[in-house]
Design an enzyme around this catalytic site. Structure first.
Site, mmCIF file in Angstrom:
data_model
loop_
_atom_site.group_PDB
_atom_site.id
_atom_site.type_symbol
_atom_site.label_atom_id
_atom_site.label_comp_id
_atom_site.label_asym_id
_atom_site.label_seq_id
_atom_site.Cartn_x
_atom_site.Cartn_y
_atom_site.Cartn_z
ATOM 1 N N ARG A 13 0.940 -1.087 -0.092
ATOM 2 C CA ARG A 13 0.018 -0.060 -0.083
ATOM 3 C C ARG A 13 0.849 1.131 0.012
ATOM 4 O O ARG A 13 0.680 2.174 -0.766
ATOM 5 C CB ARG A 13 -0.901 -0.059 1.089
ATOM 6 C CG ARG A 13 -2.362 -0.874 1.043
ATOM 7 C CD ARG A 13 -1.937 -2.412 0.586
ATOM 8 N NE ARG A 13 -3.149 -3.151 0.408
ATOM 9 C CZ ARG A 13 -3.635 -3.756 1.175
ATOM 10 N NH1 ARG A 13 -2.979 -4.244 2.553
ATOM 11 N NH2 ARG A 13 -4.657 -4.559 0.971
ATOM 12 N N ASP A 49 0.389 -6.975 -3.177
ATOM 13 C CA ASP A 49 -1.114 -6.865 -2.767
ATOM 14 C C ASP A 49 -1.786 -6.281 -4.153
ATOM 15 O O ASP A 49 -1.211 -6.052 -5.162
ATOM 16 C CB ASP A 49 -1.484 -6.027 -1.485
ATOM 17 C CG ASP A 49 -2.750 -6.514 -0.994
ATOM 18 O OD1 ASP A 49 -3.824 -6.563 -1.516
ATOM 19 O OD2 ASP A 49 -2.590 -7.156 0.215
ATOM 20 N N HIS A 75 -6.187 -10.475 -3.453
ATOM 21 C CA HIS A 75 -5.375 -9.373 -3.369
ATOM 22 C C HIS A 75 -4.162 -9.447 -4.058
ATOM 23 O O HIS A 75 -3.067 -9.322 -3.882
ATOM 24 C CB HIS A 75 -4.772 -9.371 -1.753
ATOM 25 C CG HIS A 75 -5.901 -8.892 -0.758
ATOM 26 N ND1 HIS A 75 -5.956 -7.659 -0.650
ATOM 27 C CD2 HIS A 75 -6.369 -9.653 0.245
ATOM 28 C CE1 HIS A 75 -6.840 -7.333 0.124
ATOM 29 N NE2 HIS A 75 -7.222 -8.730 0.924
ATOM 30 N N ASP A 101 -6.211 -14.652 2.306
ATOM 31 C CA ASP A 101 -7.182 -14.123 2.814
ATOM 32 C C ASP A 101 -8.121 -13.312 1.812
ATOM 33 O O ASP A 101 -7.769 -13.178 0.792
ATOM 34 C CB ASP A 101 -6.533 -13.093 3.985
ATOM 35 C CG ASP A 101 -5.750 -11.839 3.201
ATOM 36 O OD1 ASP A 101 -5.054 -12.419 2.234
ATOM 37 O OD2 ASP A 101 -5.884 -10.809 3.380
ATOM 38 N N GLU A 102 -9.335 -12.949 2.263
ATOM 39 C CA GLU A 102 -10.170 -12.102 1.357
ATOM 40 C C GLU A 102 -10.063 -12.261 -0.106
ATOM 41 O O GLU A 102 -9.844 -11.456 -0.804
ATOM 42 C CB GLU A 102 -9.836 -10.704 1.912
ATOM 43 C CG GLU A 102 -10.049 -10.464 3.205
ATOM 44 C CD GLU A 102 -9.685 -9.023 3.407
ATOM 45 O OE1 GLU A 102 -10.514 -8.608 4.467
ATOM 46 O OE2 GLU A 102 -8.722 -8.411 3.166
ATOM 47 N N TRP A 138 -6.557 -13.802 12.157
ATOM 48 C CA TRP A 138 -6.333 -12.427 12.336
ATOM 49 C C TRP A 138 -8.049 -11.891 12.278
ATOM 50 O O TRP A 138 -8.418 -10.946 12.815
ATOM 51 C CB TRP A 138 -5.945 -11.737 11.048
ATOM 52 C CG TRP A 138 -6.656 -12.098 9.700
ATOM 53 C CD1 TRP A 138 -6.640 -13.076 8.761
ATOM 54 C CD2 TRP A 138 -7.443 -11.157 9.130
ATOM 55 N NE1 TRP A 138 -7.670 -13.009 7.870
ATOM 56 C CE2 TRP A 138 -8.270 -11.793 8.052
ATOM 57 C CE3 TRP A 138 -7.964 -9.767 9.472
ATOM 58 C CZ2 TRP A 138 -9.063 -11.241 7.181
ATOM 59 C CZ3 TRP A 138 -8.852 -9.130 8.593
ATOM 60 C CH2 TRP A 138 -9.353 -9.806 7.395
ATOM 61 N N TYR A 184 -3.687 -4.940 15.177
ATOM 62 C CA TYR A 184 -3.566 -4.105 14.274
ATOM 63 C C TYR A 184 -3.335 -2.879 14.495
ATOM 64 O O TYR A 184 -3.881 -2.113 15.043
ATOM 65 C CB TYR A 184 -5.028 -4.024 13.242
ATOM 66 C CG TYR A 184 -5.001 -5.286 12.313
ATOM 67 C CD1 TYR A 184 -4.635 -6.647 12.697
ATOM 68 C CD2 TYR A 184 -5.723 -5.034 11.074
ATOM 69 C CE1 TYR A 184 -4.556 -7.438 11.710
ATOM 70 C CE2 TYR A 184 -5.798 -6.227 10.160
ATOM 71 C CZ TYR A 184 -5.374 -7.647 10.737
ATOM 72 O OH TYR A 184 -5.274 -8.640 9.842
ATOM 73 N N PHE A 185 -1.830 -2.611 14.266
ATOM 74 C CA PHE A 185 -1.031 -1.520 14.665
ATOM 75 C C PHE A 185 -1.324 -0.277 13.821
ATOM 76 O O PHE A 185 -0.766 0.983 14.045
ATOM 77 C CB PHE A 185 0.340 -1.590 15.067
ATOM 78 C CG PHE A 185 0.580 -2.298 16.641
ATOM 79 C CD1 PHE A 185 -0.304 -2.992 17.334
ATOM 80 C CD2 PHE A 185 1.802 -2.370 16.949
ATOM 81 C CE1 PHE A 185 -0.205 -3.485 18.352
ATOM 82 C CE2 PHE A 185 2.198 -2.755 18.219
ATOM 83 C CZ PHE A 185 0.964 -3.383 18.947
ATOM 84 N N TRP A 210 -0.406 -2.349 8.582
ATOM 85 C CA TRP A 210 -0.824 -2.247 7.141
ATOM 86 C C TRP A 210 -1.005 -0.757 6.750
ATOM 87 O O TRP A 210 -1.198 0.089 7.601
ATOM 88 C CB TRP A 210 -2.464 -2.723 7.018
ATOM 89 C CG TRP A 210 -2.661 -4.045 7.642
ATOM 90 C CD1 TRP A 210 -3.022 -4.575 8.706
ATOM 91 C CD2 TRP A 210 -2.354 -5.352 6.799
ATOM 92 N NE1 TRP A 210 -3.050 -6.178 8.663
ATOM 93 C CE2 TRP A 210 -2.716 -6.395 7.469
ATOM 94 C CE3 TRP A 210 -1.986 -5.306 5.334
ATOM 95 C CZ2 TRP A 210 -2.675 -7.620 6.700
ATOM 96 C CZ3 TRP A 210 -1.802 -6.786 4.891
ATOM 97 C CH2 TRP A 210 -2.046 -7.835 5.544
ATOM 98 N N GLU A 237 -2.025 1.319 4.315
ATOM 99 C CA GLU A 237 -2.962 2.280 3.472
ATOM 100 C C GLU A 237 -2.640 3.884 3.804
ATOM 101 O O GLU A 237 -2.692 4.706 2.790
ATOM 102 C CB GLU A 237 -4.341 1.887 3.936
ATOM 103 C CG GLU A 237 -4.713 0.577 3.381
ATOM 104 C CD GLU A 237 -4.778 -0.582 4.033
ATOM 105 O OE1 GLU A 237 -3.924 -0.436 5.290
ATOM 106 O OE2 GLU A 237 -5.519 -1.583 3.839
HETATM 107 C C1 ACM Z 1 -5.849 -8.990 6.684
HETATM 108 O O1 ACM Z 1 -6.108 -8.099 7.012
HETATM 109 N N1 ACM Z 1 -6.689 -9.192 5.551
HETATM 110 C C2 ACM Z 1 -5.314 -10.330 7.063
#
Ligand code: ACM
Ligand code: ZN
Length: 528
Positions: free
Chosen positions: A159, A188, A260, A323-324, A390, A415-416, A465, A467
């Site tokens: 990101r 990603d 992703h 994931d996702e 997670w 999730y920092f 993460w 973003e």
């Molecule tokens: C995630 O936060 N999609 C692992």
């Protein structure tokens, strides 16, 4: 390890007989297993102090000697020599592999590690003591070892991209907190960041996006209109892997599949089901554009990419994401449907399970083990995969009860990239949520697990993460001081203490200042 147990038992017996004496403490984070401050006196470490070391531990000694240069205002590292007085380091295999014993007397300092790793952690402890005590180290005996074998921190460079220099600085911070795994999220939807020689388009095309979303919501004015990109060459990767290894941090690379992956689909449209051109995504979230799980060419691609990844990263665990992954495209795809039929798969979840199992087989055949986000449980997980829990702790509990290894990293605690205060005042724009220092510190990663299942929790990890994290200064502020709380969960889960942590953190703050690291002020000034 046995030696430490004996010490702890002796200490417990002693405490039964000396209930009136107030115990003095050393403010070290993460908290050591055993500290004895009974001896009087101090030992003064200066820039002229020698480190006495044999060849086997030269790397650890030299790193320490170099790390101390700014503190002592030195032009050259402290001197490492084979004989003499000063800070002596050696190993003894009776001690836990990552553990150490440190004796400070008025004559000198002796650090005995269970291995080079233990010596490295002993020297990290000593560095804290020297920096905050300005060289004056109290006479003491410390015996220490970690709770968890896997002590992870994650970094998303898809990101936002972080330079080799930034990643090394991040690694320095992790090492000082006795972290031993860096989970490097390299690919990603919004960017592919690792050079793969066989598919140069992944970086020539897939590492650049047309613009970046800089607000919350999808209003047109929230995109910045500026092309953005960056990637690591294979030489860069080797450099970072080596830098981390010197600090006893194993880098676990993550190559996201089958979801992703829109940046990869942009570079190589034949990876998708419909093969139409898609952009490197400029929105945060979950895109329907995923790799086709029906075409053999996708499996060939993934194996070819992993072949290069394995060459670059010595880590036993290789992260495959998982994931996702929305299934809309698969439902409409003749290849995916044909694969499901041929393999006798009931639904698209099972198709994902098939892809994951096939990739795991490839990794195992090449001497590696697979780790993935907890969605790898949904399509039927193999007994050998490691699961990163997670979406909550339930996936991790389920996996541990089945006998799969688990890394706990639930979003609500780990999730920092979430805000650190409830008011969010002065924090800038971040993704959402609210995880203050205290919440991390109070976390019990064994909650909901019986004794049998507990042993499958190999460790815990916090995730970063990116973003809304665009630069190294913001990255550090999101990491610190919460990493200190996480490191106590990772290294010393049963040794946390609500009554001493604030004073210890005030001491550690002085260490952060001396290191020149950026940290959030909220825990220190009481802002909620
Ligand atoms: C995630 O936060 N999609 C692992
Ligand atoms: Zn398909």
């Amino acid at each position: 390890m046995r030696r430490l147990l004996t010490l702890l038992l002796a200490a417990a017996t002693l405490m039964l007989h000396t209930t009136t004496t107030e115990a003095a403490t050393l403010n070290i984070i993460p908290e050591p297993a055993y500290v004895d401050l009974a001896a009087e006196g101090t030992y003064l470490v200066t820039g002229k102090t020698h480190i006495i070391v044999n060849d086997e531990l030269w790397n650890e000694a030299e790193l320490f000697a170099t790390e101390m240069m700014p503190h002592f205002n030195l032009k050259k590292p402290m001197k490492c020599v084979k004989r003499g007085k000063g800070i002596k380091v050696r190993t003894d295999s009776c001690i836990h592999e990552e553990g150490y014993e440190m004796t400070v007397s008025e004559e000198g300092i002796l650090i005995i590690g269970g291995s080079a790793k233990g010596v490295f952690y002993g020297l990290q402890t000593l560095r804290q003591l020297i920096v905050v005590g300005n060289g004056v180290v109290p006479c003491c005996f410390i015996a220490d070892e970690p709770t968890f074998a896997y002590r992870g921190v994650h970094l998303d460079v898809a990101r936002h991209f972080f330079s080799v220099e930034d990643v090394k600085r991040y690694i320095d911070i992790l090492a000082a907190h006795k972290v031993n795994r860096l989970h490097w999220h390299l690919t990603d939807d919004q960017g592919w960041r690792i050079e793969i020689k066989r598919y140069p388009e992944l970086t020539t095309k897939g590492s650049m996006r047309s613009e970046t979303l800089i607000g919350h919501g999808l209003r047109p004015e929230f995109w910045d209109g500026k092309p953005y990109g960056g990637y690591y060459t294979q030489d860069d990767i080797r450099d970072v892997v080596e830098y981390a290894a010197q600090r006893h941090i194993v880098i676990i690379p993550e190559i996201e599949m089958p979801g992703h992956a829109q940046a990869a689909l942009h570079a190589l449209p034949w990876l998708g089901c419909h093969e139409q051109i898609v952009d490197v995504w400029t929105t945060w979230g979950v895109t329907p554009e995923v790799m086709c799980a029906g075409k053999e060419t996708t499996y060939e691609f993934l194996e070819n990419v992993l072949a290069e990844v394995i060459e670059l990263f010595p880590s036993e665990l290789i992260h495959i994401g998982g994931d996702e992954c929305p299934k809309e495209r698969w439902k409409e795809c003749e290849h995916c449907q044909a694969m499901m039929k041929a393999q006798g798969l009931e639904n698209e979840e099972e198709l994902q399970g098939y892809l994951v199992a096939r990739i795991e087989k490839y990794l195992n055949a090449h001497g590696r083990k697979m780790i993935g986000w907890d969605e790898i449980l949904d399509g039927g997980v193999t007994p050998t995969a490691t699961v990163m829990s997670w979406r909550g702790i339930e996936g991790g509990i389920y996996a541990a009860k089945r006998g799969n290894n688990v890394v706990m990293t639930p979003m609500s605690l780990c999730y920092f990239n979430f805000y650190q205060t409830e008011s969010r005042k002065g924090e800038g724009l971040h993704i959402g949520g609210h995880i203050p220092f205290e919440k991390v510190y109070a976390w019990d990663p064994y909650a909901g697990l019986d004794d049998d299942a507990r042993k499958y929790i190999i460790g815990v990890q916090c995730n970063m993460w990116s973003e809304y994290i665009k630069d190294i200064e913001t990255l550090e502020v999101m990491l610190l001081p919460r990493l200190a709380a996480m490191s106590e969960v990772q290294w010393s889960v049963d040794r946390r203490n609500d009554t001493t942590i604030r004073e210890k953190m005030n001491t550690l703050r002085g260490f952060y200042d001396a290191m020149g690291w950026h940290y959030a002020p909220y825990y220190f000034d009481g802002r909620k």
